[in-house]
Design an enzyme around this catalytic site. Structure first.
Site, short mmCIF file in Angstrom:
data_model
loop_
_atom_site.label_atom_id
_atom_site.label_comp_id
_atom_site.label_asym_id
_atom_site.label_seq_id
_atom_site.Cartn_x
_atom_site.Cartn_y
_atom_site.Cartn_z
CE LYS A 283 -4.49 0.89 0.21
NZ LYS A 283 -5.55 0.07 -0.28
CG ASP B 226 -7.01 3.26 -0.96
OD1 ASP B 226 -7.42 2.13 -0.84
OD2 ASP B 226 -7.26 4.02 -0.10
O1 2IT Z 1 -8.33 -1.63 -0.85
C1 2IT Z 1 -8.20 -2.05 -1.83
O2 2IT Z 1 -8.11 -3.17 -2.17
C2 2IT Z 1 -7.80 -1.27 -3.02
N1 2IT Z 1 -7.66 0.02 -3.11
C3 2IT Z 1 -7.51 -1.70 -4.52
C4 2IT Z 1 -5.99 -2.06 -4.67
C5 2IT Z 1 -5.83 -2.68 -5.93
O3 2IT Z 1 -4.44 -3.06 -6.14
O4 2IT Z 1 -6.37 -2.60 -6.98
#
Ligand code: 2IT
Length: 445
Positions: free
Chosen positions: A124, A164
């Site tokens: 993340k 996100d």
């Molecule tokens: O919280 C999540 O799963 C997302 N923001 C999507 C992450 C993604 O790599 O598509």
């Protein structure tokens, strides 16, 4: 493993990181029994290795606004675990972002991504930059400055970021544009790309659609469905929008949405026109929901509150972590809620989850419910690798398949002796076993 000892030692090492400690605590509680029944995990110190990220990159971002003023923000990328595939997870741009929040999100992402059945590790990133009220060119300059640091540590087989909160198609475009300029490659690092430049159909809707498919499975095992059910949704970003679209299509009545200014209660429920209006409202770069009542005067606006005081059959928190607390849970329970689908990551506090469990209600945790978003990200990566595009029907069918397989995994590991399904346990154990077994196979690294 002794959960209390591990949490105490993490508290000492990472004081004040409350969201991260909360997320770790929840997972450890769920897996304690299975962990202690399998001494090979303890022997390889799987937990001690899993709770610390592989690495974190923290960097300064300097950018200039339209008036020529210089601003400085902080950026991070948490590369948490890549046992089953490249680090994968979104980038959050929100003033609340700090390392604790990104570590909690990265930690959750490991198990969520494992649940999708696709080969993706957990990561993340983000920044405390606030995109609200910024001009298009300010957003572009920020995204480009962010990428001047991030590009070095990401790549299609290394680490694949996505959207996100605060990062949507526009931001991904500016970030990916700069990445390609610097890296001279076009293999599709980043998911959530535009359709013309490597994106997948259904990706923008995927989190909300997937959450609705998962909820449909929860209803189905109770011989129930969405028809005529009242649904309280919070938020009105990309995720809440997908939820509203699909729930409405399946015959449910979405009666609330919310923003930081308060919530809208629309007794009649949203329809296609209202959902379109919400899209425009969001596109105007304004996250307040009050203007809705000017357009649809039959609805009510309740200032400064969350929608959990409204009586409903199904609650779907779709905004941000810890947005539904123990008191909210009690109110929902007293008002007869039957299903709670946590669409946001860790949207419910531990007290709220405990209250739902004590009342033997069906509570789907975020890492299962919202996995459709990253699931379709995985499908975007597959399409990029094969250099082809699947149709909307193909992607939607695969998303369905992913969500029902997550539901099956939750049943497998979450069904209690009295028949009650503890989805939290189910999701945590299923995700953990996959990652832990991969870590065993890969040796001590
Ligand atoms: O919280 C999540 O799963 C997302 N923001 C999507 C992450 C993604 O790599 O598509």
């Amino acid at each position: 493993m002794n959960v209390k000892n591990i949490i105490t030692s993490l508290e000492t090492k990472h004081p004040g990181e409350k969201e991260y400690l909360q997320a770790v605590h929840e997972v450890l509680e769920s897996i304690e029994t299975i962990y202690n029944e399998n001494p090979q995990y303890e022997a390889a110190k799987i937990i001690e290795r899993l709770v610390e990220p592989d690495r974190i990159l923290t960097f300064r971002i300097s950018w200039t606004d339209d008036e020529g003023q210089v601003h400085v923000n902080l950026g991070h990328r948490v590369q948490f675990n890549n046992a089953i595939g490249p680090y994968k997870g979104g980038i959050r741009l929100h003033p609340s972002v700090n390392l604790s929040i990104l570590k909690f999100l990265g930690f959750e992402q490991i198990f969520k991504n494992a649940l999708t059945t696709l080969p993706m590790g957990g990561g993340k990133g983000g920044s405390d930059f606030n995109p609200k009220g910024k001009s298009d060119s300010e957003i572009m300059r920020f995204c480009q400055a962010f990428m001047l640091e991030l590009w070095r540590v990401i790549g299609p087989s290394t680490d694949v970021p996505a959207g996100d909160i605060g990062t949507g198609g526009r931001e991904i475009g500016y970030m990916y544009g700069m990445y390609k300029k610097l890296k001279l490659e076009n293999e599709g690092v980043f998911t959530g790309k535009g359709l013309n430049w490597g994106g997948s159909l259904i990706r923008p809707e995927a989190t909300g659609f997937g959450a609705t498919y998962f909820t449909k499975e929860m209803l189905k095992i109770n011989n129930d469905n969405f028809e005529g059910k009242t649904v309280c949704v919070s938020g009105f970003g990309n995720v809440a929008w997908g939820v509203a679209l699909k729930v409405t299509e399946l015959g449910g009545k979405v009666i609330t949405i919310s923003g930081p200014d308060g919530y809208i209660y629309d007794e009649k429920g949203l329809d296609a026109d209202k959902i379109d209006y919400l899209l425009d409202l969001r596109a105007s770069n304004n996250d307040i929901v009050k203007p809705y009542i000017d357009e649809f005067p039959e609805a009510k606006f309740v200032a400064g509150k969350k929608p959990w005081e409204v009586k409903c059959d199904i609650a779907m928190p779709s905004a941000i972590q810890n947005e539904l607390n123990g008191d909210d849970a009690k109110t929902l329970i007293a008002n007869g809620v039957k299903y709670i689908s946590e669409v946001s990551n860790m949207g419910c506090t531990p007290e709220a989850v405990e209250a739902f469990h004590n009342a033997k209600l069906f509570f789907g945790p975020g890492k299962a419910v919202n996995a459709g978003g990253v699931g379709v990200s995985g499908l975007e990566m597959s399409q990029n690798a094969m250099k082809l595009n699947w149709t909307e029907e193909e992607v939607d069918a695969k998303l369905h398949q992913i969500m029902s397989s997550i539901h099956v995994a939750c049943l497998k590991y979450g069904k209690q002796e009295d028949g009650y399904i503890d989805y939290v346990k189910g999701a945590n154990i299923a995700g953990f076993i996959k990652v832990a077994d991969a870590m065993l196979d890969l040796g001590i690294t």
